[in-house]
Design an enzyme around this catalytic site. Structure first.
Site, PDB file in Angstrom:
ATOM      1  N   ARG A 163      11.877  -6.923   4.768  1.00 53.21           N
ATOM      2  CA  ARG A 163      11.857  -5.460   4.590  1.00 53.21           C
ATOM      3  C   ARG A 163      12.831  -4.774   5.559  1.00 53.21           C
ATOM      4  NH1 ARG A 163       6.252  -2.256   4.788  1.00 53.21           N
ATOM      5  NH2 ARG A 163       6.153  -3.040   6.923  1.00 53.21           N
ATOM      6  N   ARG A 221       0.209  -9.133  13.325  1.00 52.09           N
ATOM      7  CA  ARG A 221      -0.371  -8.177  12.367  1.00 52.09           C
ATOM      8  C   ARG A 221      -1.241  -8.880  11.332  1.00 52.09           C
ATOM      9  NH1 ARG A 221       4.711  -5.411  10.146  1.00 52.09           N
ATOM     10  NH2 ARG A 221       3.371  -3.902   9.105  1.00 52.09           N
ATOM     11  N   LYS A 277       0.829  -1.214   0.000  1.00 50.82           N
ATOM     12  CA  LYS A 277       0.000   0.000   0.000  1.00 50.82           C
ATOM     13  C   LYS A 277       0.863   1.264   0.000  1.00 50.82           C
ATOM     14  CE  LYS A 277      -2.124  -1.074   3.878  1.00 50.82           C
ATOM     15  NZ  LYS A 277      -1.514  -2.369   4.273  1.00 50.82           N
ATOM     16  N   ARG A 295      -8.923   0.452   9.396  1.00 45.90           N
ATOM     17  CA  ARG A 295      -8.430  -0.895   9.670  1.00 45.90           C
ATOM     18  C   ARG A 295      -9.471  -1.743  10.386  1.00 45.90           C
ATOM     19  NH1 ARG A 295      -2.732   0.373   9.240  1.00 45.90           N
ATOM     20  NH2 ARG A 295      -1.437  -1.457   9.319  1.00 45.90           N
ATOM     21  N   ARG A 342      12.195  -2.765  10.972  1.00 46.76           N
ATOM     22  CA  ARG A 342      11.163  -2.195  11.848  1.00 46.76           C
ATOM     23  C   ARG A 342      10.841  -3.227  12.919  1.00 46.76           C
ATOM     24  NH1 ARG A 342       6.215   0.144   8.237  1.00 46.76           N
ATOM     25  NH2 ARG A 342       4.999  -1.041   9.719  1.00 46.76           N
TER      26      ARG A 342
HETATM   27  P1  AMP Z   1       1.407   0.511   8.959  1.00 46.56           P
HETATM   28  O1  AMP Z   1       2.631   1.314   8.711  1.00 46.56           O
HETATM   29  O2  AMP Z   1       0.211   0.983   8.188  1.00 46.56           O
HETATM   30  O3  AMP Z   1       1.644  -0.976   8.783  1.00 46.56           O
HETATM   31  O4  AMP Z   1       1.012   0.714  10.505  1.00 46.56           O
HETATM   32  C1  AMP Z   1       1.921   0.374  11.536  1.00 46.56           C
HETATM   33  C2  AMP Z   1       1.170   0.200  12.846  1.00 46.56           C
HETATM   34  O5  AMP Z   1       0.517   1.437  13.205  1.00 46.56           O
HETATM   35  C3  AMP Z   1       0.038  -0.829  12.818  1.00 46.56           C
HETATM   36  O6  AMP Z   1       0.496  -2.158  13.002  1.00 46.56           O
HETATM   37  C4  AMP Z   1      -0.824  -0.334  13.994  1.00 46.56           C
HETATM   38  O7  AMP Z   1      -0.215  -0.663  15.232  1.00 46.56           O
HETATM   39  C5  AMP Z   1      -0.734   1.184  13.837  1.00 46.56           C
HETATM   40  N1  AMP Z   1      -1.820   1.697  12.964  1.00 46.56           N
HETATM   41  C6  AMP Z   1      -1.690   2.286  11.736  1.00 46.56           C
HETATM   42  N2  AMP Z   1      -2.882   2.623  11.225  1.00 46.56           N
HETATM   43  C7  AMP Z   1      -3.797   2.234  12.153  1.00 46.56           C
HETATM   44  C8  AMP Z   1      -5.222   2.281  12.205  1.00 46.56           C
HETATM   45  N3  AMP Z   1      -5.950   2.788  11.200  1.00 46.56           N
HETATM   46  N4  AMP Z   1      -5.835   1.789  13.318  1.00 46.56           N
HETATM   47  C9  AMP Z   1      -5.120   1.291  14.349  1.00 46.56           C
HETATM   48  N5  AMP Z   1      -3.791   1.186  14.349  1.00 46.56           N
HETATM   49  C10 AMP Z   1      -3.116   1.654  13.268  1.00 46.56           C
END
Ligand code: AMP
Length: 212
Positions: free
Chosen positions: A124, A168, A13, A87, A157
């Site tokens: 990654r 996740r 994404k 999410r 990360r």
């Molecule tokens: P991402 O970079 O989109 O994979 O997000 C990294 C982490 O941020 C996720 O695993 C969640 O812990 C948190 N996070 C990001 N977006 C959301 C969301 N819309 N709702 C809840 N937690 C989020």
């Protein structure tokens, strides 16, 4: 107008959003990036969210809504790409309350097999300085551990470590997959095959976005 980019962690994404920003005049709003910024700056939100993110769990909806409101702005005509939000169905419903200024035009699901997701996430690496992303096998930095773009340290990360990746993917199945049905019922759901290199996937995605 909002284009929601949805899909499992590792579906690409963020990568696709970055290409769309470069080539198609969208502004990207990544809730993951916004949260990581809070963690780095040590804000109240960052202090609350950091440990939750490291475990791979979801940060509470009310925190996300604050971030969303702050980042969305009030420009009605703006083309926005949402990466990482909604999410869960409650977040999708919250987003719908902002439809007068920011209607969702389409929710694009980048569809990638589970094996491919695990391989992408576990390999990654990211630059702690500029955020550039690499992959140990398919796209390593020229010098191990050093960013090609800014010379910063390239690291894994915390939430790309095996234990957090499993959490996740599980959170995705339980909480985020129902969001696909939510948009399908509203006639806003489109699936794009996310397998293959970034350029190939972008070709598929662009055809769909251009047709909007
Ligand atoms: P991402 O970079 O989109 O994979 O997000 C990294 C982490 O941020 C996720 O695993 C969640 O812990 C948190 N996070 C990001 N977006 C959301 C969301 N819309 N709702 C809840 N937690 C989020």
């Amino acid at each position: 107008m909002i284009v929601v980019l949805t899909g499992a962690p590792g579906a690409g994404k963020g990568t696709q959003a970055d290409i769309l920003v470069e080539k198609s005049g969208f502004r990207k709003l990544s809730t993951g990036d916004a949260l990581r910024k809070h963690v780095k700056l040590g804000t109240e939100i960052g202090k609350l969210a950091g440990a939750i993110m490291e475990r791979g769990e979801l940060v509470p909806d009310d925190v996300l809504f604050k971030i969303l409101r702050a980042e969305l702005g009030t420009d009605k005509g703006e083309l926005l790409l949402l990466d990482g939000y909604p999410r869960n169905v409650a977040q999708a419903e919250t987003l719908a309350t902002l439809a007068e200024v920011h209607p969702v035009k389409v929710a694009v699901h980048l569809d990638v097999s589970k094996d491919e997701l695990v391989s992408r996430l576990s390999g990654r690496r990211v630059c702690g300085g500029c955020g550039a992303t690499y992959h140990v096998a398919s796209n390593p930095p020229r010098m191990s551990g050093v960013c090609d773009k800014c010379g910063g340290a390239v690291v894994q990360r915390a939430d790309d470590k095996a234990e957090a990746v499993a959490v996740r993917l599980d959170v995705y199945e339980k909480n985020t997959r129902p969001v696909l049905d939510y948009y399908a019922k509203k006639g806003l759901y489109k699936k794009v095959d996310g397998a293959g290199g970034a350029d190939v996937v972008f070709g598929r995605l662009k055809g769909m976005i251009d047709a909007l």
